[in-house]
Design an enzyme around this catalytic site. Sequence first.
Site, mmCIF file in Angstrom:
data_model
loop_
_atom_site.group_PDB
_atom_site.id
_atom_site.type_symbol
_atom_site.label_atom_id
_atom_site.label_comp_id
_atom_site.label_asym_id
_atom_site.label_seq_id
_atom_site.Cartn_x
_atom_site.Cartn_y
_atom_site.Cartn_z
ATOM 1 N N CYS A 2 0.881 -1.401 -0.004
ATOM 2 C CA CYS A 2 0.046 0.231 0.058
ATOM 3 C C CYS A 2 0.919 1.307 0.028
ATOM 4 O O CYS A 2 2.093 1.405 0.551
ATOM 5 C CB CYS A 2 -0.852 0.157 1.114
ATOM 6 S SG CYS A 2 -2.119 -1.298 1.499
ATOM 7 N N ARG A 28 2.979 0.419 -5.601
ATOM 8 C CA ARG A 28 2.999 -0.299 -4.601
ATOM 9 C C ARG A 28 1.623 -1.037 -4.017
ATOM 10 O O ARG A 28 1.416 -1.887 -2.955
ATOM 11 C CB ARG A 28 3.033 0.920 -3.078
ATOM 12 C CG ARG A 28 4.538 1.667 -3.397
ATOM 13 C CD ARG A 28 4.376 2.652 -2.097
ATOM 14 N NE ARG A 28 4.710 1.954 -0.763
ATOM 15 C CZ ARG A 28 5.574 1.802 -0.066
ATOM 16 N NH1 ARG A 28 6.552 2.057 -0.813
ATOM 17 N NH2 ARG A 28 5.723 1.213 0.848
ATOM 18 N N TRP A 71 -3.223 -2.512 -1.690
ATOM 19 C CA TRP A 71 -2.890 -3.894 -1.993
ATOM 20 C C TRP A 71 -3.348 -4.638 -0.855
ATOM 21 O O TRP A 71 -2.973 -4.741 0.071
ATOM 22 C CB TRP A 71 -1.383 -4.170 -1.858
ATOM 23 C CG TRP A 71 -1.187 -5.377 -2.621
ATOM 24 C CD1 TRP A 71 -0.970 -5.820 -3.863
ATOM 25 C CD2 TRP A 71 -0.474 -6.349 -1.814
ATOM 26 N NE1 TRP A 71 -0.514 -6.963 -3.939
ATOM 27 C CE2 TRP A 71 -0.180 -7.728 -2.713
ATOM 28 C CE3 TRP A 71 -0.626 -6.759 -0.388
ATOM 29 C CZ2 TRP A 71 0.129 -9.056 -2.394
ATOM 30 C CZ3 TRP A 71 0.099 -7.889 -0.161
ATOM 31 C CH2 TRP A 71 0.372 -9.009 -1.069
ATOM 32 N N ASN A 97 -0.477 1.815 6.145
ATOM 33 C CA ASN A 97 0.488 0.742 5.496
ATOM 34 C C ASN A 97 0.804 -0.256 6.738
ATOM 35 O O ASN A 97 1.580 0.274 7.369
ATOM 36 C CB ASN A 97 1.418 1.473 4.707
ATOM 37 C CG ASN A 97 2.396 0.628 3.949
ATOM 38 O OD1 ASN A 97 3.599 1.031 3.892
ATOM 39 N ND2 ASN A 97 2.100 -0.658 3.672
ATOM 40 N N GLY A 98 0.617 -1.412 6.183
ATOM 41 C CA GLY A 98 1.194 -2.508 7.093
ATOM 42 C C GLY A 98 0.201 -3.593 7.528
ATOM 43 O O GLY A 98 -0.831 -3.683 6.948
ATOM 44 N N GLU A 471 16.132 -16.408 -12.237
ATOM 45 C CA GLU A 471 15.638 -14.873 -12.305
ATOM 46 C C GLU A 471 14.900 -14.699 -13.419
ATOM 47 O O GLU A 471 13.982 -14.142 -13.526
ATOM 48 C CB GLU A 471 16.877 -13.800 -11.856
ATOM 49 C CG GLU A 471 16.513 -12.320 -12.424
ATOM 50 C CD GLU A 471 15.289 -11.876 -11.738
ATOM 51 O OE1 GLU A 471 15.097 -12.521 -10.593
ATOM 52 O OE2 GLU A 471 15.131 -10.656 -12.280
ATOM 53 N N LYS A 475 11.171 -13.177 -14.174
ATOM 54 C CA LYS A 475 10.626 -12.113 -15.033
ATOM 55 C C LYS A 475 9.512 -12.533 -16.000
ATOM 56 O O LYS A 475 8.521 -11.775 -16.133
ATOM 57 C CB LYS A 475 11.874 -11.548 -15.809
ATOM 58 C CG LYS A 475 13.010 -10.768 -15.151
ATOM 59 C CD LYS A 475 12.545 -9.343 -14.648
ATOM 60 C CE LYS A 475 11.854 -9.175 -13.328
ATOM 61 N NZ LYS A 475 12.679 -9.362 -12.361
ATOM 62 N N GLU A 478 6.245 -13.257 -13.960
ATOM 63 C CA GLU A 478 5.497 -12.293 -13.522
ATOM 64 C C GLU A 478 4.922 -11.080 -14.378
ATOM 65 O O GLU A 478 3.932 -10.612 -14.161
ATOM 66 C CB GLU A 478 6.293 -11.560 -12.353
ATOM 67 C CG GLU A 478 7.651 -10.587 -12.936
ATOM 68 C CD GLU A 478 8.381 -10.131 -11.757
ATOM 69 O OE1 GLU A 478 7.716 -9.688 -10.596
ATOM 70 O OE2 GLU A 478 9.417 -9.967 -12.010
ATOM 71 N N HIS A 494 17.639 -35.098 -14.562
ATOM 72 C CA HIS A 494 17.000 -35.702 -13.441
ATOM 73 C C HIS A 494 15.536 -35.393 -12.866
ATOM 74 O O HIS A 494 15.162 -35.526 -11.706
ATOM 75 C CB HIS A 494 17.792 -35.192 -12.156
ATOM 76 C CG HIS A 494 19.364 -35.403 -12.361
ATOM 77 N ND1 HIS A 494 20.115 -36.760 -12.375
ATOM 78 C CD2 HIS A 494 20.481 -34.437 -12.579
ATOM 79 C CE1 HIS A 494 21.217 -36.673 -12.528
ATOM 80 N NE2 HIS A 494 21.423 -35.282 -12.899
ATOM 81 N N LYS A 589 5.069 -3.517 -5.564
ATOM 82 C CA LYS A 589 6.646 -3.156 -5.724
ATOM 83 C C LYS A 589 7.408 -3.626 -4.383
ATOM 84 O O LYS A 589 8.398 -4.316 -4.383
ATOM 85 C CB LYS A 589 6.799 -1.973 -5.974
ATOM 86 C CG LYS A 589 8.187 -1.577 -6.348
ATOM 87 C CD LYS A 589 8.832 -2.034 -7.629
ATOM 88 C CE LYS A 589 10.150 -1.768 -7.910
ATOM 89 N NZ LYS A 589 10.724 -2.668 -8.636
#
Length: 594
Positions: A2, A28, A71, A97-98, A471, A475, A478, A494, A589
């Site tokens: 948020c 955010r 969020w 926020n939190g 990585e 990318k 997402e 394997h 983010k």
Amino acid sequence: MCGIAGYWSFGNEAFPILLKALENLEYRGYDSFGFATISDGKLVIRKAVGRISNSRCDLIEGRMGIAHTRWATHGGVSERNSHPHRDCTNRFAVAHNGIIENYQELRNYLISEGHNFLSETDTEVISHLIEQMVIKDGRNLKKAVMDVSDKIEGRNAFIVLDAFNNEMIASRKGSPLIVGIKGSSDEEKEVFIASDIPAFLEHTNKVMYIDDGEGVIINGSPLFFRLSDGLPVDKRLITIDWSPGQAEKGDYDHYMLKEIMEQKESIRRAANQNPEELMKVAQMINEAKGVFFIGCGTAAKVCQSAEYFFSEIAGRHVNFVPASEFDNYRHFLIPKTLVIAVSQSGETADVLEAISIAREKGSKVISIVNSIGSSMTRVSDYTFMINAGPEKAVASTKATTSQMTVALLLAYACAGKLKEGMRNLVSLAGEVNDMLNPRYIEHIRYVAENISDSRSIFIIGRGVNYPIALESAIKVMEVSYIHAQGFAGGELKHGPIALIEKGTPVIALVADDDVREEILSNAIEVKSRGAFVIGISPENNEVFDLWIRTPPSLGVLSSIINLIPVQLLAYYLGIINNRNVDMPRNLAKAVTVL
Ligand code: F6R
């Protein structure tokens, strides 16, 4: 998660400024948004679900107000659950926020006291607690904010707007908050408060940091105080070296593309660290009894890369641990252990939690961070700022390669080869500059078109390119929502090779290094089972169905180079599939919750 913002001035309307602040904080969280202002002594609140825009929220008057972009955590995505949240009397509005870990208990208590809850959020307990303390118990707002901050558990920041006294008071305990100031005389003064600097960067680059455990009263010049005892705190006005343009899209369609292209300069900036500080930290690494690189998500892959960098360049063992799993390592931490935390935002809750474990054990903490003034910079013994500039796309690109640059410099410094390392990285920045030309980018779009309707994409690498394969998969997933998985080339046979069928795209990350032949063999293994092989490599090879060229002879630095075309590929896979590449679904983010 948020984003929160607040604004005060003598003469300006708050709403347009808060709206722009939210647009700048949208990275955010982007489930819903809302505003509260004071107009004619009354609280006015507007909320809407979805992307931020003024067409979805009527303009409201008032020269002071707060705003929030959400969020969702507690309570679904709905207008009712959007912030700001009011108290029963309509005097207070709160943006938060939190996560309030003990909200259930507080909510039950407040309901038993007769408070009427309108949402399912944890945040709403703050508005009712404030109401309880100010209106029923007779405390002033400052004291109520101090007591509420003490009562709520978890990492939190909130702003309370008081329509009766025409003031707002903010509290920071674990989640970020920064104050911006514009104008010097009282009549001209404007005061901004937000979760992050880009919220108000177009108005001012003069900021004051609120530290953890501090609050601020805003109805004129900001007055900072300690949440524990209310005593005033002096603050320095700091000028931030960021221009508003850095936080804008400019001529690009998306922040993600802009930030990928900026890597020409951002790698050079990251490489421009103070050699004395690098040597000092290198000595700490060399003398440490155990070195742990910790981070989350993409930053965790940087940490994993660091294992290879230190091994290859300095013959030194360092550990990599995802920050969310760091608790398992607490028994190995002693005061001589060194923890190196890597984070773009400097606010990731799992990393902050891991740092507090390290602190408890007396270990030293070094951070590699992008966001100026973020929490991590304030809880570390030393911080390397990567200077990538604001990164707004949710998918990290330029911050990643800048973090890798600093990790490489530390490895070179540990090996006593800092000058050579700095030279190599500056020449790498030159290679990136040459590589990112329009023809190259067009070719990557063409490669993306060939695989954009795939169900799954595999990426393989060995040595330094193994963490890059991991990585790369993050990318692709997402921003395109195509399932992607990275593997060490040798691991495919394997198990995962069972998934290869005719046409399955496999991206092979190849470099001029001593695992070149092995990774090419792995590419042949999948090709012979029908895979469509895309080679990212200095030379073409008959096993590749499509080839993306990279500059030759970069050794360990090939990891940075090989990542950049995959970032572009992920971007175009997202674009071709009509995804919101800057704000992919369900993500935010800065993940400020555990
Ligand atoms: C993926 C991505 C995330 C972040 C992770 C940690 O592109 O950006 O995986 O890397 O959430 O964030 P920071 O670096 O802010 O600690």
